[in-house]
Design a protein around this motif. Structure first.
Motif, short mmCIF file in Angstrom:
data_model
loop_
_atom_site.label_atom_id
_atom_site.label_comp_id
_atom_site.label_asym_id
_atom_site.label_seq_id
_atom_site.Cartn_x
_atom_site.Cartn_y
_atom_site.Cartn_z
N GLY A 8 0.81 -1.21 0.00
CA GLY A 8 0.00 0.00 0.00
C GLY A 8 0.84 1.26 0.00
O GLY A 8 0.54 2.23 -0.70
N ILE B 294 0.97 4.14 -3.32
CA ILE B 294 0.72 5.58 -3.24
C ILE B 294 2.00 6.36 -3.56
O ILE B 294 1.94 7.44 -4.16
CB ILE B 294 0.18 5.95 -1.86
CG1 ILE B 294 -1.08 5.13 -1.55
CG2 ILE B 294 -0.16 7.43 -1.80
CD1 ILE B 294 -2.19 5.33 -2.55
N HIS C 268 -5.45 8.29 -3.29
CA HIS C 268 -5.24 7.91 -1.89
C HIS C 268 -6.49 8.14 -1.04
O HIS C 268 -6.62 7.54 0.04
CB HIS C 268 -4.00 8.57 -1.30
CG HIS C 268 -4.13 10.00 -0.88
ND1 HIS C 268 -5.08 10.45 -0.01
CD2 HIS C 268 -3.38 11.07 -1.18
CE1 HIS C 268 -4.93 11.75 0.20
NE2 HIS C 268 -3.91 12.15 -0.50
N SER D 113 -8.23 4.84 -1.32
CA SER D 113 -7.55 3.86 -0.46
C SER D 113 -7.94 4.05 1.00
O SER D 113 -8.13 3.07 1.73
CB SER D 113 -6.03 4.00 -0.62
OG SER D 113 -5.64 3.78 -1.96
N SER E 30 -4.48 -0.85 3.43
CA SER E 30 -4.80 0.55 3.76
C SER E 30 -3.86 1.12 4.81
O SER E 30 -3.61 2.32 4.83
CB SER E 30 -6.24 0.67 4.24
OG SER E 30 -7.15 0.27 3.23
N THR F 18 -1.14 2.83 3.02
CA THR F 18 -1.54 4.11 2.43
C THR F 18 -1.66 5.19 3.51
O THR F 18 -1.26 6.33 3.30
CB THR F 18 -2.87 3.97 1.68
OG1 THR F 18 -3.92 3.66 2.61
CG2 THR F 18 -2.79 2.87 0.64
#
Length: 340
Positions: free
Chosen positions: A92, A96, A207, A210, A293, A296
């Motif tokens: 993640g 990003i 993002h 996410s 997640s 992120t």
């Protein structure tokens, strides 16, 4: 409990959508206020520092442990041997990182944004300018007496040159008219000012989706509320920053509002996707979504918000205190939930 969780997820979609759009559209209608409000910029610095601490804390204290527990329940304790949760967290983060720094280069666009007001958090620039002024002023006294004669001769030559150009321009040809830089018809539109907010919109939308995935995948009311306030802590400030960049562009208002609506809808879209995936797919999907997640959230807090804020010169101690405050807020909320 299920009905309460459903209610808060639904309310989160509506509230985040409205808040994201209003916060991003406000600078378009109050652009003069936002371009010159130094006190507001300071407030944004400290609020972003608080949000950075919240994102880091929520990633490491809530999302990653809960996602790892969900994977362990689905696949047994052997899943820890492969570091599945940590690997998804890294995935993640890297995703990003690629989107924002490689694909869209949002950091470079933000640095190239022209017309920005002086940052009240940056005291180093003022000191540097003042030092340069004193330095040049001291040299001007020593060189002034030597340059008076040369300046007078050069001034005569410049005056003659200007007069010749003015006489040449009076020949009746429209092509020789001087360009008025204040007239938008005579000056080419700055394409980079249009492209910059559009690129920022795409990166923020990625993002935001996410972040919404994590909220949608949660199954308890407390976890939903915790992520809801975490997302709100950053959504409004990101929306204001995006709206300010659009207010400094040459993009027409209607098109700008369309892009801002896309940004506002990105988090609710992520919530809906995570919600549907957690409801329709196996329980292990929740673990995948939460661990992914967490990476992120970690990127947004550590590598985006705090890096951008500490790239400015001043108020470092105040920012650090607000980072700690954000971390402590999530730590206290998580500990309170475990205690209950």
């Amino acid at each position: 409990m299920a009905s309460s969780t459903t209610l808060w997820k639904s309310l989160s979609i509506v509230i985040i959508l409205i808040l994201g759009f209003l916060a991003s559209a406000l600078p378009l209608f109050l652009r003069e206020h936002f371009n010159h409000a130094r006190g507001f910029a300071l407030f944004m610095c400290l609020a972003n520092a608080f949000a950075g601490g919240v994102f880091i804390s929520i990633a490491l204290l809530h999302l990653l442990p809960e996602g790892s527990d969900a994977l362990q329940e689905a696949y047994g304790e052997d899943v820890d041997k492969y570091h599945a949760g940590q690997s998804l967290c890294i995935a993640g983060y890297v995703t990003i990182l690629f989107v924002e720094r490689v694909m869209f280069k949002t950091h470079a666009c933000a640095q190239d944004l022209s017309g920005a007001p002086p940052d009240p958090c940056d005291h180093s620039h003022a000191k540097h300018s003042h030092a340069n002024h004193n330095h040049s002023h001291s040299h001007s006294h020593t060189e002034h007496s030597h340059s008076d004669h040369n300046d007078s001769e050069a001034g005569k030559e410049v005056a003659v040159d200007v007069e010749m150009k003015e006489n040449a321009g009076d020949g009746g040809s429209e092509g020789n008219e001087p360009v008025n830089e204040e007239d938008p018809k005579q000056v080419a539109a700055p394409v980079e000012k249009v492209a910059t907010p559009i690129v920022l919109t795409c990166a923020l939308a990625v993002h935001s989706i996410s972040a919404g995935l994590a909220l949608g995948a949660e199954s308890t009311t407390h976890a939903v509320l915790l992520l809801f306030f975490t997302i709100i802590a950053h959504k409004w400030s990101a929306g204001l920053a995006l709206g300010i960049s659009f207010s400094r562009s040459t993009l027409e208002l209607r098109r700008a509002l369309v892009y801002l609506l896309v940004f506002a809808c990105s988090t609710p879209l992520g919530i809906a996707i995570g919600w549907a995936a957690a409801s329709l797919l196996p329980d292990s999907v929740k673990g995948y979504l939460l661990c992914y997640s967490s990476g992120t959230f970690l990127y947004i807090g550590a590598s985006e918000i705090l890096v951008e804020e500490y790239s400015h010169g001043g108020w470092r101690r105040s920012k650090f205190c607000f980072v700690l405050l954000g971390i402590f807020a999530i730590f206290a909320a998580s500990s309170w939930a475990d205690f209950d």
